[in-house]
Design an enzyme around this catalytic site. Sequence first.
Site, PDB file in Angstrom:
ATOM      1  N   ASP A   1       0.982  -1.448  -0.117  1.00 42.76           N
ATOM      2  CA  ASP A   1       0.054  -0.201   0.333  1.00 42.76           C
ATOM      3  C   ASP A   1       0.486   1.510  -0.011  1.00 42.76           C
ATOM      4  OD1 ASP A   1       0.856  -0.583   2.585  1.00 42.76           O
ATOM      5  OD2 ASP A   1      -1.000  -1.202   3.380  1.00 42.76           O
TER       6      ASP A   1
ATOM      7  N   ASP B   1      -7.708  -2.457  14.239  1.00 39.72           N
ATOM      8  CA  ASP B   1      -9.281  -3.026  13.710  1.00 39.72           C
ATOM      9  C   ASP B   1      -9.451  -3.961  12.744  1.00 39.72           C
ATOM     10  OD1 ASP B   1      -8.276  -1.538  11.290  1.00 39.72           O
ATOM     11  OD2 ASP B   1      -9.147   0.334  11.470  1.00 39.72           O
TER      12      ASP B   1
ATOM     13  N   HIS C   1      -7.271  -4.215  10.512  1.00 35.55           N
ATOM     14  CA  HIS C   1      -7.326  -4.599   8.451  1.00 35.55           C
ATOM     15  C   HIS C   1      -6.197  -5.404   8.161  1.00 35.55           C
ATOM     16  CE1 HIS C   1      -5.042  -0.492   9.902  1.00 35.55           C
ATOM     17  NE2 HIS C   1      -3.810  -1.668   8.945  1.00 35.55           N
TER      18      HIS C   1
ATOM     19  N   GLU D   1     -10.446  -1.580   5.344  1.00 31.42           N
ATOM     20  CA  GLU D   1     -10.858  -0.769   6.428  1.00 31.42           C
ATOM     21  C   GLU D   1     -11.248  -2.133   6.293  1.00 31.42           C
ATOM     22  OE1 GLU D   1      -8.742   0.462   8.337  1.00 31.42           O
ATOM     23  OE2 GLU D   1      -7.960   2.322   7.844  1.00 31.42           O
TER      24      GLU D   1
HETATM   25  C1  F6R Z   1       1.198  -1.820   6.067  1.00 26.97           C
HETATM   26  C2  F6R Z   1       0.279  -1.938   6.189  1.00 26.97           C
HETATM   27  C3  F6R Z   1      -0.995  -2.642   7.451  1.00 26.97           C
HETATM   28  C4  F6R Z   1      -0.366  -2.656   8.578  1.00 26.97           C
HETATM   29  C5  F6R Z   1      -0.719  -2.890   9.811  1.00 26.97           C
HETATM   30  C6  F6R Z   1      -0.366  -2.632  11.016  1.00 26.97           C
HETATM   31  O1  F6R Z   1       1.990  -1.888   5.268  1.00 26.97           O
HETATM   32  O2  F6R Z   1      -0.567  -3.032   5.370  1.00 26.97           O
HETATM   33  O3  F6R Z   1      -2.162  -3.241   7.421  1.00 26.97           O
HETATM   34  O4  F6R Z   1       0.527  -4.342   8.103  1.00 26.97           O
HETATM   35  O5  F6R Z   1      -1.685  -1.376  10.023  1.00 26.97           O
HETATM   36  O6  F6R Z   1       0.587  -1.747  11.297  1.00 26.97           O
HETATM   37  P1  F6R Z   1       2.124  -1.937  12.460  1.00 26.97           P
HETATM   38  O7  F6R Z   1       2.633  -3.582  11.998  1.00 26.97           O
HETATM   39  O8  F6R Z   1       2.773  -0.545  12.152  1.00 26.97           O
HETATM   40  O9  F6R Z   1       1.688  -2.420  13.811  1.00 26.97           O
END
Ligand code: F6R
Length: 261
Positions: free
Chosen positions: A67, A136, A138, A143
């Site tokens: 992303d 959440d 995702h 989301e």
């Molecule tokens: C990042 C991504 C997100 C993260 C998620 C967890 O490329 O796609 O899904 O993996 O937000 O973030 P962290 O690892 O910072 O807790």
Amino acid sequence: MEIVIVESPAKGAELVADAICRLVGTKPEAVLGLATGSTPEPVYQELAERRRRGEVDFSSIRGFPLDEYLGLDPGHPASYHAVIRDQVVLPLGLSDHQVAGLDGMADDSEAACADYESQIRQAGGVDLQLLGIGSDGHIGFNEPGSSLGSRTRIKTLTAQTRRDNARFFGGDEEAVPRHCLTQGVGTISEARHLVLMAWGAGKAEALAACAEGPVTAMVPATALQLHRHATVVVDRPAAKRLRLREYYESVYESKPAWQGI
Ligand code: F6R
């Protein structure tokens, strides 16, 4: 879905790095799906260390980040372009052409997303996709409410995700972009092996919903339950809400080490 409960993120990173190195050993041109955020950092560090010791050669791999923030300059340190350059491209000795990326500054974002999908297809699809999980539920930036069949597209971040990610923007929630480009849940699900990691108690609830809750677009990570090769690597604090925790531990204990994940 295989659930592996590990002593620490470092131990989990070793396990995931083993799987990546085994893959790259048998398929030097392997395609890796790259997550950003805090979760995969120990894996990237472990891979860089193994490369430094001459144990693995990444010179033919391809990489596709999950992303990118919409409208954030790639030179911004929190852009995923910059994060992937600093944590993956440089430490693993890759050249720029080996790693693609979603263009958050494209004039035509929809076209950029469609182009990204075709780049992944042309590369032969993703062999191993690294994933973190949002608090959440995702994956990528899909989301709650994201279609489980969704493709790469623009999404709006939830207030929760913008709060969670403010730490990458000097603690300023308002500085976190509201929109992003993300591979869809359907896109992610086409990878041949999904490896989702979760560290810390802050992920316990989302992880339990992902692994043991009903499959629902309200928790996009539940799409892993439909995948034929999904591995969840989780430390004890993140595993604490799993109902079948002891079962998962006993299954993994009796698994022959050569099988890997
Ligand atoms: C990042 C991504 C997100 C993260 C998620 C967890 O490329 O796609 O899904 O993996 O937000 O973030 P962290 O690892 O910072 O807790």
